[in-house]
Design an enzyme around this catalytic site. Structure first.
Site, PDB file in Angstrom:
ATOM      1  N   HIS A   1       0.855  -1.182   0.000  1.00 24.33           N
ATOM      2  CA  HIS A   1       0.000   0.000   0.000  1.00 24.33           C
ATOM      3  C   HIS A   1       0.893   1.233   0.000  1.00 24.33           C
ATOM      4  O   HIS A   1       2.030   1.195   0.473  1.00 24.33           O
ATOM      5  CB  HIS A   1      -0.873  -0.028   1.266  1.00 24.33           C
ATOM      6  CG  HIS A   1      -1.950   0.998   1.330  1.00 24.33           C
ATOM      7  ND1 HIS A   1      -1.711   2.315   1.654  1.00 24.33           N
ATOM      8  CD2 HIS A   1      -3.294   0.895   1.142  1.00 24.33           C
ATOM      9  CE1 HIS A   1      -2.850   2.982   1.672  1.00 24.33           C
ATOM     10  NE2 HIS A   1      -3.824   2.155   1.352  1.00 24.33           N
TER      11      HIS A   1
ATOM     12  N   ASP B   1       2.743  -4.872   8.243  1.00 21.64           N
ATOM     13  CA  ASP B   1       1.500  -4.123   8.075  1.00 21.64           C
ATOM     14  C   ASP B   1       0.344  -5.115   8.108  1.00 21.64           C
ATOM     15  O   ASP B   1       0.140  -5.880   7.161  1.00 21.64           O
ATOM     16  CB  ASP B   1       1.546  -3.362   6.742  1.00 21.64           C
ATOM     17  CG  ASP B   1       0.251  -2.646   6.412  1.00 21.64           C
ATOM     18  OD1 ASP B   1      -0.683  -2.679   7.228  1.00 21.64           O
ATOM     19  OD2 ASP B   1       0.174  -2.055   5.316  1.00 21.64           O
TER      20      ASP B   1
ATOM     21  N   CYS C   1      -4.812   2.741  -3.780  1.00 20.36           N
ATOM     22  CA  CYS C   1      -3.585   3.210  -3.112  1.00 20.36           C
ATOM     23  C   CYS C   1      -2.477   2.161  -3.226  1.00 20.36           C
ATOM     24  O   CYS C   1      -1.722   1.928  -2.275  1.00 20.36           O
ATOM     25  CB  CYS C   1      -3.838   3.571  -1.655  1.00 20.36           C
ATOM     26  SG  CYS C   1      -4.992   4.932  -1.436  1.00 20.36           S
TER      27      CYS C   1
ATOM     28  N   GLN D   1      -4.807  -5.381   6.547  1.00 21.56           N
ATOM     29  CA  GLN D   1      -5.726  -6.234   5.790  1.00 21.56           C
ATOM     30  C   GLN D   1      -5.786  -7.663   6.318  1.00 21.56           C
ATOM     31  O   GLN D   1      -6.506  -8.488   5.759  1.00 21.56           O
ATOM     32  CB  GLN D   1      -5.311  -6.262   4.312  1.00 21.56           C
ATOM     33  CG  GLN D   1      -5.439  -4.936   3.606  1.00 21.56           C
ATOM     34  CD  GLN D   1      -6.875  -4.477   3.439  1.00 21.56           C
ATOM     35  OE1 GLN D   1      -7.805  -5.284   3.484  1.00 21.56           O
ATOM     36  NE2 GLN D   1      -7.067  -3.191   3.256  1.00 21.56           N
TER      37      GLN D   1
ATOM     38  N   LYS E   1     -10.941  -1.296   9.872  1.00 18.49           N
ATOM     39  CA  LYS E   1     -10.967  -2.469   9.007  1.00 18.49           C
ATOM     40  C   LYS E   1     -11.199  -3.755   9.801  1.00 18.49           C
ATOM     41  O   LYS E   1     -11.144  -4.852   9.239  1.00 18.49           O
ATOM     42  CB  LYS E   1      -9.679  -2.549   8.189  1.00 18.49           C
ATOM     43  CG  LYS E   1      -9.606  -1.397   7.189  1.00 18.49           C
ATOM     44  CD  LYS E   1      -8.400  -1.420   6.304  1.00 18.49           C
ATOM     45  CE  LYS E   1      -8.445  -0.227   5.346  1.00 18.49           C
ATOM     46  NZ  LYS E   1      -7.294  -0.130   4.465  1.00 18.49           N
TER      47      LYS E   1
END
Length: 608
Positions: A324, A401, A565, A404, A427
């Site tokens: 991202h 990260d 993104c 997600q 999220k």
């Protein structure tokens, strides 16, 4: 025969056609058929009998069943005429509920109405198109290419390397019924953790889960909302909404400062949320949890705090090609400031990190490796454990990260052994504006404060300032207290459902959705890694992605169309934008069916 029997309706309509009301003979026939259908009563009433008491044709809901007909006395002809006079003049307005068979002379049970199909008002060609069974071509629309047969699709899925993540996944057809799932054992609660975490697990049942999310009752352009934009943000369960409301109604105050009752309540709620998050990702202590606005701010915190102190000229930072923008731009800013170098690990044609090439980038100059656990644009699940271990062999710190991944699979930062882990609350069914940085104690201790102000200090003089220990030193000013509490409520909700149950449900949906998308002529899926989460990026020949997104929106279906993104990720596959449906725990097979039907309609309107 139930009262929904078409013969009954035909009789009523036929008799009503002359004078607007059924005559006595019609009522007699209706009663005769009704009582013949009652178990144990067949043959007791015949057409020769003059009349019987007939249950009301109006549906009885709310747990009230029609009264059983009296067997003691047959009604007079005047009674029958009064009954006839009470019937609607417009026989088409009569609502006839379905009746469940009962034993003996029990009364029929009313069945609540099911929600109307979002495509019930479609034109006949569209309905026929949506209802086509898998593998059946459309002779009435010669311009639309025939669909693959089921055997052809299965062979393509299991033989082509680009779809081998479906191998061994079982039947490709939609399950008739979801298999029973035994609730997993509740996680062990460490001493000192919140008692709220000891919530009973409930068996996963998607219809029950959907009822927890009030926004799923919303209608868009007259159609029920189908939310397939979960990679952008998730919807919020009622328990999270209620918890935030309760905070503002009963606990609202600043924290860590005042001596009054509401300050104590707010502080307890805020720190309890920190403890819940720590347990949810299996951190060793709540002191390893820093609240930020989201994953983007979390990465920037690490870059501008730990990074500025430990990365200098000619040092190297390694990322991957499927990041991202939030995991690219902060590092570009840092290397521009320090003279360090940014290196990028390539991915293959399926969207998987090429580990051999990744390892070639690691060397003694590597100070930091930062990569996504799940690609937001492709759905690729990276081999995070292996990548962390490889980086540690060269002495590098590692940031993962998890924006997600955290709501789709169980997170265990101790097992992962990463130095930093970041994610966003919105999220994972929590509010916007709240996120988390997890850091190992020694990694956080090596990082200076990146913002100054109240709450992060021990003592301030004009000569110097003494800072708090982590995590407080990274939380300057008044934080997003209420939404941190909402994040704690979202953690409670996910703990009740069970992350293993969520992962299994979403994987089954992913398999089904992938198979169905492959039946759409001209559709190309972007991102076909062996290990995937519920992201289904695609492009459709002859259509701009914004056209597809707009067409789906008219059907009440929310997807993302654009670059997500993640422009370098998509350009690796020769596209600038994609359409991106993405899954969450409340999605079901009907959502996928609606998506596929809408795409077929779009092709039909273009004559593809």
């Amino acid at each position: 025969m139930s009262t929904s029997d078409p013969r009954l309706t035909e009789n009523l309509i036929e008799d009503a056609s002359g004078v607007g009301l059924p005559d006595v003979a019609a009522l007699t026939q209706l009663a005769d058929e009704f009582f013949r259908a009652v178990p144990g009563q067949a043959g007791q009433f015949t057409g020769a009998q003059t009349a019987v008491t007939v249950p009301s044709l109006a549906p009885q809901y709310g747990g009230v069943s029609p009264a059983a007909p009296s067997m003691d006395k047959l009604p007079s002809e005047a009674d029958v005429q009064r009954l006839a006079g009470s019937l609607p003049q417009d026989i088409s307005a009569v609502s006839i509920p379905a009746v469940s068979p009962v034993a003996g002379i029990g009364t029929p049970s009313a069945v609540p109405e099911l929600p109307a199909s979002p495509f019930a008002q479609s034109l006949p060609p569209f309905d026929a198109l949506a209802a086509l069974p898998f593998g059946v071509a459309q002779p009435s629309i010669p311009s639309l290419p025939a669909l693959l047969t089921e055997d052809e699709a299965k062979a393509a899925l299991t033989s082509a390397s680009s779809f081998y993540f479906l191998e061994g996944a079982g039947a490709l057809a939609k399950p008739v019924a979801a298999p029973a799932v035994s609730p997993p054992t509740a996680p062990e609660v460490r001493p000192g953790s919140s008692s709220d975490l000891q919530l009973p697990r409930r068996q996963f049942e998607v219809d029950a889960v959907r009822r927890d999310f009030p926004i799923l009752q919303e209608r868009v352009h007259g159609k029920p909302l189908i939310w397939l934009d979960n990679a952008a943000t998730t919807q919020k369960p009622q328990s999270v909404i209620d918890r935030i409301s309760y905070f503002y109604e009963h606990e609202n105050s600043n924290i860590h400062r005042a001596a009054h009752e509401l300050a104590a309540r707010a502080t307890d709620a805020y720190e309890d949320a920190r403890s819940k998050v720590a347990q949810f990702i299996n951190a060793t202590s709540s002191k390893e949890i820093v609240f930020v606005r989201g994953a983007t701010e979390g990465i920037n915190l690490v870059a501008k705090s730990w990074g500025r102190r430990h990365i200098g000229k000619d040092d190297e930072i390694v990322i991957t090609w499927i990041e991202h923008h939030a995991n690219i731009v902060p590092w570009q800013m840092l290397v521009a400031e320090t003279g360090a170098r940014l290196r990028v690990a390539p991915v293959d044609d399926d969207g998987q990190v090429i580990l051999e090439e990744y390892e070639k980038l690691l060397n003694p100059k590597t100070r930091l490796v930062s990569f996504t656990q799940v690609s937001n644009a492709l759905g690729t699940i990276t081999p995070a454990h292996q990548m962390v271990q490889m980086a540690h062999r060269y002495g590098a710190r590692v940031l993962v990260d998890g924006a997600q991944s955290v709501s789709h699979m169980r997170t265990d930062v101790q097992s992962l052994d990463c130095d930093f882990f970041v994610f966003s609350g919105h999220k994972m069914f929590a509010p916007t504006g709240i996120g988390v940085v997890y850091g190992k104690p020694d990694a956080l201790a090596e990082a200076p404060p990146w913002q100054g102000g109240g709450n992060m200090i021990v003592d301030v003089t004009f000569e110097k300032t003494i800072y708090q220990a982590p995590p407080n030193r990274f939380e300057a000013g008044t934080g997003n207290i209420a939404d941190a509490v909402g994040l704690g409520a979202a953690v409670d909700y996910l703990n009740q459902i069970g992350m293993e149950n969520i992962a299994r449900h979403e994987h089954d949906l992913l398999i089904y959705a992938t198979k169905e998308l492959l039946t759409i002529p001209g559709l190309r899926i972007i991102g076909t890694a062996k290990e995937k989460a519920g992201v289904l990026s695609f492009v459709l020949n002859g259509f701009r992605t914004e056209e597809v997104g707009a067409a789906l929106n008219r059907e009440g279906i929310a997807v993302r169309s654009g670059h997500h993104c993640a422009q370098p990720s998509l350009r690796r596959f020769g596209v600038e934008t994609t359409v991106r449906p993405s899954l969450a725990l409340y999605n079901n097979y009907e959502d996928i069916d609606a998506l596929i039907a809408s795409l077929r309609r779009l092709l039909y309107t273009r004559g593809a």
